[in-house]
Design a protein around this motif. Structure first.
Motif, PDB file in Angstrom:
ATOM      1  N   GLU A   1       0.843  -1.210   0.000  1.00  0.00           N
ATOM      2  CA  GLU A   1       0.000   0.000   0.000  1.00  0.00           C
ATOM      3  C   GLU A   1       0.874   1.255   0.000  1.00  0.00           C
ATOM      4  O   GLU A   1       0.625   2.205  -0.743  1.00  0.00           O
ATOM      5  CB  GLU A   1      -0.903  -0.021   1.228  1.00  0.00           C
ATOM      6  N   ALA A   2       1.917   1.260   0.829  1.00  0.00           N
ATOM      7  CA  ALA A   2       2.837   2.409   0.885  1.00  0.00           C
ATOM      8  C   ALA A   2       3.515   2.595  -0.470  1.00  0.00           C
ATOM      9  O   ALA A   2       3.641   3.727  -0.947  1.00  0.00           O
ATOM     10  CB  ALA A   2       3.875   2.211   1.985  1.00  0.00           C
ATOM     11  N   GLU A   3       3.938   1.506  -1.088  1.00  0.00           N
ATOM     12  CA  GLU A   3       4.595   1.591  -2.399  1.00  0.00           C
ATOM     13  C   GLU A   3       3.650   2.152  -3.459  1.00  0.00           C
ATOM     14  O   GLU A   3       4.061   2.929  -4.314  1.00  0.00           O
ATOM     15  CB  GLU A   3       5.129   0.227  -2.814  1.00  0.00           C
ATOM     16  N   GLU A   4       2.370   1.771  -3.378  1.00  0.00           N
ATOM     17  CA  GLU A   4       1.384   2.302  -4.324  1.00  0.00           C
ATOM     18  C   GLU A   4       1.201   3.806  -4.145  1.00  0.00           C
ATOM     19  O   GLU A   4       0.773   4.495  -5.070  1.00  0.00           O
ATOM     20  CB  GLU A   4       0.044   1.573  -4.161  1.00  0.00           C
ATOM     21  N   LEU A   5       1.528   4.312  -2.965  1.00  0.00           N
ATOM     22  CA  LEU A   5       1.444   5.748  -2.685  1.00  0.00           C
ATOM     23  C   LEU A   5       2.807   6.422  -2.849  1.00  0.00           C
ATOM     24  O   LEU A   5       3.025   7.514  -2.337  1.00  0.00           O
ATOM     25  CB  LEU A   5       0.905   5.959  -1.266  1.00  0.00           C
ATOM     26  N   SER A   6       3.722   5.753  -3.530  1.00  0.00           N
ATOM     27  CA  SER A   6       5.086   6.259  -3.781  1.00  0.00           C
ATOM     28  C   SER A   6       5.907   6.397  -2.504  1.00  0.00           C
ATOM     29  O   SER A   6       6.765   7.267  -2.393  1.00  0.00           O
ATOM     30  CB  SER A   6       5.047   7.598  -4.528  1.00  0.00           C
ATOM     31  N   GLY A   7       5.628   5.534  -1.530  1.00  0.00           N
ATOM     32  CA  GLY A   7       6.366   5.559  -0.273  1.00  0.00           C
ATOM     33  C   GLY A   7       6.956   4.201   0.048  1.00  0.00           C
ATOM     34  O   GLY A   7       7.014   3.310  -0.798  1.00  0.00           O
TER      35      GLY A   7
END
Length: 105
Positions: A41-47
């Motif tokens: 989820e964080a990766e999908e938000l560029s994090g």
């Protein structure tokens, strides 16, 4: 008026104090899957969820790099309704930023 601080170009750091809910504790064995989903989820938000620590007093502390406060709030709002944890999230400044802030005092 404060002088313009030379803030780092790195992504902001967010520290979350995490407590398991009753549901989260009942299904504690699913925690590795839930953590993997949170990382995605964080990766999908560029994090990125950078670190996760088990603690005494709070169940977990997580350290995440996210683009900004709005993204951090979005990340929390996506995870909280799942009902497994409750979090308190803080924006953290890196040491070099702390030193720039102190110089400006």
């Amino acid at each position: 008026v404060l002088p313009q601080l030379k803030l780092q170009s790195e992504m902001p750091i967010y520290i979350s104090l995490v407590n398991y809910t009753e549901s989260g504790l009942r299904n504690i064995k699913k925690s590795p899957e839930r953590l993997a989903a949170a990382r995605k989820e964080a990766e999908e938000l560029s994090g990125k969820v950078d670190k996760v620590y088990l603690t005494i007093g709070r169940d977990l502390i997580t350290i995440a790099d996210l683009p900004d406060d709005a993204t951090a709030a979005t990340f929390a709002f996506r995870l909280e309704p799942k009902g497994n944890t409750r979090t308190t999230t803080m924006n953290a400044f890196r040491e070099e930023v702390l030193m720039e802030i102190i110089k400006a005092v």
